[in-house]
Scaffold this motif. Sequence first.
Motif, PDB file in Angstrom:
ATOM      1  N   LEU A  97       0.803  -1.223   0.000  1.00  0.00           N
ATOM      2  CA  LEU A  97       0.000   0.000   0.000  1.00  0.00           C
ATOM      3  C   LEU A  97       0.834   1.270   0.000  1.00  0.00           C
ATOM      4  O   LEU A  97       0.329   2.340  -0.345  1.00  0.00           O
ATOM      5  CB  LEU A  97      -0.939   0.011   1.206  1.00  0.00           C
ATOM      6  N   ASP A  98       2.107   1.168   0.386  1.00  0.00           N
ATOM      7  CA  ASP A  98       2.967   2.348   0.368  1.00  0.00           C
ATOM      8  C   ASP A  98       3.739   2.492  -0.935  1.00  0.00           C
ATOM      9  O   ASP A  98       4.492   3.456  -1.096  1.00  0.00           O
ATOM     10  CB  ASP A  98       3.954   2.302   1.538  1.00  0.00           C
ATOM     11  N   ARG A 152      -4.034   3.424   1.976  1.00  0.00           N
ATOM     12  CA  ARG A 152      -3.310   3.289   3.244  1.00  0.00           C
ATOM     13  C   ARG A 152      -3.904   4.213   4.311  1.00  0.00           C
ATOM     14  O   ARG A 152      -4.089   3.813   5.468  1.00  0.00           O
ATOM     15  CB  ARG A 152      -1.834   3.597   3.033  1.00  0.00           C
ATOM     16  N   TYR A 166      -5.995  -7.464   3.862  1.00  0.00           N
ATOM     17  CA  TYR A 166      -4.846  -6.620   4.193  1.00  0.00           C
ATOM     18  C   TYR A 166      -4.043  -7.320   5.289  1.00  0.00           C
ATOM     19  O   TYR A 166      -4.571  -7.582   6.380  1.00  0.00           O
ATOM     20  CB  TYR A 166      -5.296  -5.260   4.712  1.00  0.00           C
ATOM     21  N   CYS A 171      -1.308  -6.658   7.839  1.00  0.00           N
ATOM     22  CA  CYS A 171      -0.788  -5.436   8.457  1.00  0.00           C
ATOM     23  C   CYS A 171       0.374  -5.793   9.381  1.00  0.00           C
ATOM     24  O   CYS A 171       0.200  -6.530  10.357  1.00  0.00           O
ATOM     25  CB  CYS A 171      -1.890  -4.749   9.255  1.00  0.00           C
TER      26      CYS A 171
END
Length: 257
Positions: free
Chosen positions: A49-50, A79, A117, A119
């Motif tokens: 996501l980055d 994000r 996702y 994380c």
Amino acid sequence: MTRPPRDDAPATVPGGPAPALYECAIAHARTEPVRHAFRHRTSMWLVDLDDLPVLPRALRTLARFDPRDHFAGKAPSIRAGLDRFLSAHGVYLDGGRVLMLAHPRVLGHVFNPLTVYWCHAPDGEVRCVVAEVHNTYGERHCYLLRPDARGRALVPKEFYVSPFFPVDGDYRMRLPEPGERLRLTIRLIRPGARPFTASVRGVRRPATTSAVLRAAVRHPWPTVAVSLGIRLHGIRLYLRGVPVHPRPHHRTQEGLR
């Protein structure tokens, strides 16, 4: 953002795996109130996501990751939307990496029955998993999971997905972080029964420009195909006389408003 991937060369993501395509088989199996199963093939993306991949301009309609398609749809990035949802539930990643498995927006259309996702904390450990579910009524719901070392978690069902099941029971999810293979399983558990199982199985491919083109040829407009497939199988169940449960009001979650 990453640079557009070169033809036949994987785009790299600093500090983690490259964006990847998974050639997938998605299967649904019902045992109650009637037996019914289907299976279809598609492709899904695993992205950081980055450092979201950006295709060459001429191909961008084949895969685009848009913040409006996830969480509240109002954040400046996916994000940011995830971090807002997590903070509303007391979870902070402190800048740790997040990998997302999803269908991108293709030719202006997107439908993600399930987005996952993974994380991570800054040290790389998986801090939590978020399973974002969309139904065909335009609603969405996120399950915040604390899976064990094998990616397994049990969570109460809180969201109306199929009109042929009420909102009760539990989901037993197995969502291990993908590697060369993708193996996800979700089982609905109700008193004395396991009436529904969904699975996603896939093989990892580098997200090269040529791989994206091959996937577009094999699975043209995959998001529309998924959406239509769900509706067509719903019609078949209805014609078989399976009773429909009314859709309850869905309360918007904290962090998704």
